[in-house]
Design a protein around this motif. Structure first.
Motif, PDB file in Angstrom:
ATOM      1  N   ALA A  21     -12.789 -18.218 -67.963  1.00 19.84           N
ATOM      2  CA  ALA A  21     -12.603 -19.653 -67.736  1.00 19.84           C
ATOM      3  C   ALA A  21     -12.085 -20.307 -69.010  1.00 19.84           C
ATOM      4  O   ALA A  21     -12.721 -20.205 -70.053  1.00 19.84           O
ATOM      5  CB  ALA A  21     -13.928 -20.283 -67.345  1.00 19.84           C
ATOM      6  N   PHE A  73      -7.924 -17.262 -66.168  1.00 23.34           N
ATOM      7  CA  PHE A  73      -6.925 -16.309 -66.677  1.00 23.34           C
ATOM      8  C   PHE A  73      -7.558 -14.934 -66.723  1.00 23.34           C
ATOM      9  O   PHE A  73      -8.779 -14.782 -66.602  1.00 23.34           O
ATOM     10  CB  PHE A  73      -6.410 -16.730 -68.059  1.00 23.34           C
ATOM     11  CG  PHE A  73      -7.468 -16.785 -69.126  1.00 23.34           C
ATOM     12  CD1 PHE A  73      -7.749 -15.679 -69.908  1.00 23.34           C
ATOM     13  CD2 PHE A  73      -8.182 -17.960 -69.362  1.00 23.34           C
ATOM     14  CE1 PHE A  73      -8.733 -15.727 -70.885  1.00 23.34           C
ATOM     15  CE2 PHE A  73      -9.172 -18.013 -70.343  1.00 23.34           C
ATOM     16  CZ  PHE A  73      -9.443 -16.899 -71.100  1.00 23.34           C
ATOM     17  N   GLU A 116     -14.289 -16.996 -80.019  1.00 22.39           N
ATOM     18  CA  GLU A 116     -14.876 -17.852 -78.974  1.00 22.39           C
ATOM     19  C   GLU A 116     -16.072 -17.110 -78.391  1.00 22.39           C
ATOM     20  O   GLU A 116     -15.900 -16.136 -77.654  1.00 22.39           O
ATOM     21  CB  GLU A 116     -13.862 -18.112 -77.846  1.00 22.39           C
ATOM     22  CG  GLU A 116     -12.586 -18.818 -78.290  1.00 22.39           C
ATOM     23  CD  GLU A 116     -11.698 -19.229 -77.112  1.00 22.39           C
ATOM     24  OE1 GLU A 116     -11.937 -18.759 -75.982  1.00 22.39           O
ATOM     25  OE2 GLU A 116     -10.767 -20.026 -77.334  1.00 22.39           O
ATOM     26  N   GLU A 152     -18.993 -16.499 -75.804  1.00 24.41           N
ATOM     27  CA  GLU A 152     -19.143 -16.897 -74.403  1.00 24.41           C
ATOM     28  C   GLU A 152     -20.240 -16.073 -73.720  1.00 24.41           C
ATOM     29  O   GLU A 152     -20.437 -14.896 -74.039  1.00 24.41           O
ATOM     30  CB  GLU A 152     -17.818 -16.686 -73.639  1.00 24.41           C
ATOM     31  CG  GLU A 152     -16.640 -17.316 -74.377  1.00 24.41           C
ATOM     32  CD  GLU A 152     -15.363 -17.450 -73.566  1.00 24.41           C
ATOM     33  OE1 GLU A 152     -15.358 -17.031 -72.384  1.00 24.41           O
ATOM     34  OE2 GLU A 152     -14.391 -17.979 -74.117  1.00 24.41           O
ATOM     35  N   ASP A 185     -14.285 -13.997 -76.785  1.00 22.89           N
ATOM     36  CA  ASP A 185     -12.923 -14.122 -76.262  1.00 22.89           C
ATOM     37  C   ASP A 185     -11.996 -14.396 -77.450  1.00 22.89           C
ATOM     38  O   ASP A 185     -11.708 -15.542 -77.773  1.00 22.89           O
ATOM     39  CB  ASP A 185     -12.911 -15.257 -75.231  1.00 22.89           C
ATOM     40  CG  ASP A 185     -11.530 -15.512 -74.662  1.00 22.89           C
ATOM     41  OD1 ASP A 185     -10.660 -14.626 -74.774  1.00 22.89           O
ATOM     42  OD2 ASP A 185     -11.339 -16.614 -74.094  1.00 22.89           O
ATOM     43  N   LYS A 228      -4.749 -13.360 -75.367  1.00 21.16           N
ATOM     44  CA  LYS A 228      -6.157 -12.957 -75.350  1.00 21.16           C
ATOM     45  C   LYS A 228      -6.359 -11.496 -74.971  1.00 21.16           C
ATOM     46  O   LYS A 228      -7.500 -11.077 -74.756  1.00 21.16           O
ATOM     47  CB  LYS A 228      -6.928 -13.858 -74.367  1.00 21.16           C
ATOM     48  CG  LYS A 228      -7.011 -15.314 -74.825  1.00 21.16           C
ATOM     49  CD  LYS A 228      -7.447 -16.209 -73.688  1.00 21.16           C
ATOM     50  CE  LYS A 228      -7.691 -17.658 -74.127  1.00 21.16           C
ATOM     51  NZ  LYS A 228      -8.998 -17.883 -74.762  1.00 21.16           N
ATOM     52  N   THR A 277     -15.991 -21.054 -73.829  1.00 22.08           N
ATOM     53  CA  THR A 277     -16.646 -21.195 -75.139  1.00 22.08           C
ATOM     54  C   THR A 277     -16.971 -22.650 -75.424  1.00 22.08           C
ATOM     55  O   THR A 277     -16.227 -23.546 -75.024  1.00 22.08           O
ATOM     56  CB  THR A 277     -15.743 -20.622 -76.262  1.00 22.08           C
ATOM     57  OG1 THR A 277     -16.548 -20.398 -77.428  1.00 22.08           O
ATOM     58  CG2 THR A 277     -14.593 -21.555 -76.635  1.00 22.08           C
TER      59      THR A 277
END
Ligand code: MN
Length: 277
Positions: A82, A105, A131, A133, A162, A175, A245
């Motif tokens: 997300a 994504f 990030e 998460e 991430d 990513k 995040t």
């Protein structure tokens, strides 16, 4: 139950600072590449669980520190994530839209690494951020699940970092570099996390606290994310869904040490190195 992979694809269950090897219950774990045996085990976990519990109860533990850690899950069919699911992160990114407008994504499953592993930065001259998460591992095939039933589809929770190159390319490019999806330290089964929307999550960069938030602050919670995602694509056992995040993202540089922790889920350390040498 906290499941880990270690050494030569052994399966372990954490018992405090010890790990109990339950690999004998995973007969197909030496099947040739790709090593999807744990994904198959997740799909039949209801039958497997009592056997694992019995093995752990009677098993001898060995120190976790003596094991070579692996990512707790390899080769999920997909890693779904997300974007912009925390308001303060939306503000720090000056993002106009949230998960509701942006949708999900995909991150390449080949970018997964595990506890103690090293994130390799692809570009000397471009910003690459951390990030932290909360991630969900799906336990059963799920299509068009309602939010009220969504948590029943969860097999486990884990931490996901991430890692993200900032820039203009599609998110799935920025990513998905190799090493850009650290997960771990364990798969913590759903029964250990009574409320996924009440977990403190933190990330330290070289000992300095950079991200410190609660999963309470998600714009769309875990159940809503599963509803939304499963209306787009069928979620399969072992699939990873990362929930976005909070604020406090910052750039990584070679030599950095990243520590991440989510309450009830665990804590792990990652290293950062240059990938351009
Ligand atoms: Mn993210």
């Amino acid at each position: 139950m906290r499941l880990v992979l270690f050494d030569d694809f052994q399966v372990g269950v954490l018992r405090g600072e010890e790990v109990v090897d339950v690999s004998h219950l995973f007969e197909d774990r030496h099947a040739p590449f790709p090593r999807t045996f744990l994904v198959r085990a997740i799909a039949r976990f209801d039958a497997l669980r009592p056997k694992i519990e019995a093995a752990v109860a009677g098993g001898r533990g060995r120190p976790l520190s003596a094991c070579r850690r692996l990512p707790p899950l390899l080769h999920p069919s997909k890693v779904l994530a997300a974007p912009v699911n925390y308001k303060k992160h939306q503000a720090e990114m000056s993002a106009a839209n949230t998960i509701h407008e942006l949708g999900f994504f995909l991150k390449a499953p080949s970018s997964i690494i595990g506890p103690g592993d090293t994130i390799r930065l692809p570009f000397r001259e471009r910003r690459t951020d951390h990030e932290v998460e909360l991630a969900v591992v799906i336990g059963r095939e799920a299509t068009c699940v309602k939010a009220a039933d969504a948590l029943d589809c969860v097999f486990a929770y884990t931490i996901l970092v991430d890692v993200t190159v900032r820039g203009g390319e599609d998110r799935s490019t920025r990513k998905s570099f190799d090493t850009f999806t650290p997960i771990g330290p364990a798969l913590v089964t759903r029964d250990e996390i009574p409320d996924p929307q009440d977990l403190r999550m933190r990330l330290w960069l070289n000992g300095e606290l950079k991200q410190d938030a609660s999963t309470q602050d998600m714009i769309e919670g875990v159940a809503g994310l599963i509803q939304h995602a499963s209306a787009i694509m069928t979620l399969l056992p072992g699939d990873i869904l990362s929930t976005g995040t909070p604020e406090g993202v910052s750039p990584l540089k070679p030599g950095d040490v990243v520590d991440v922790e989510i309450e009830r889920v665990g804590r792990m350390r990652l290293n950062v190195a240059a990938g351009w040498d």
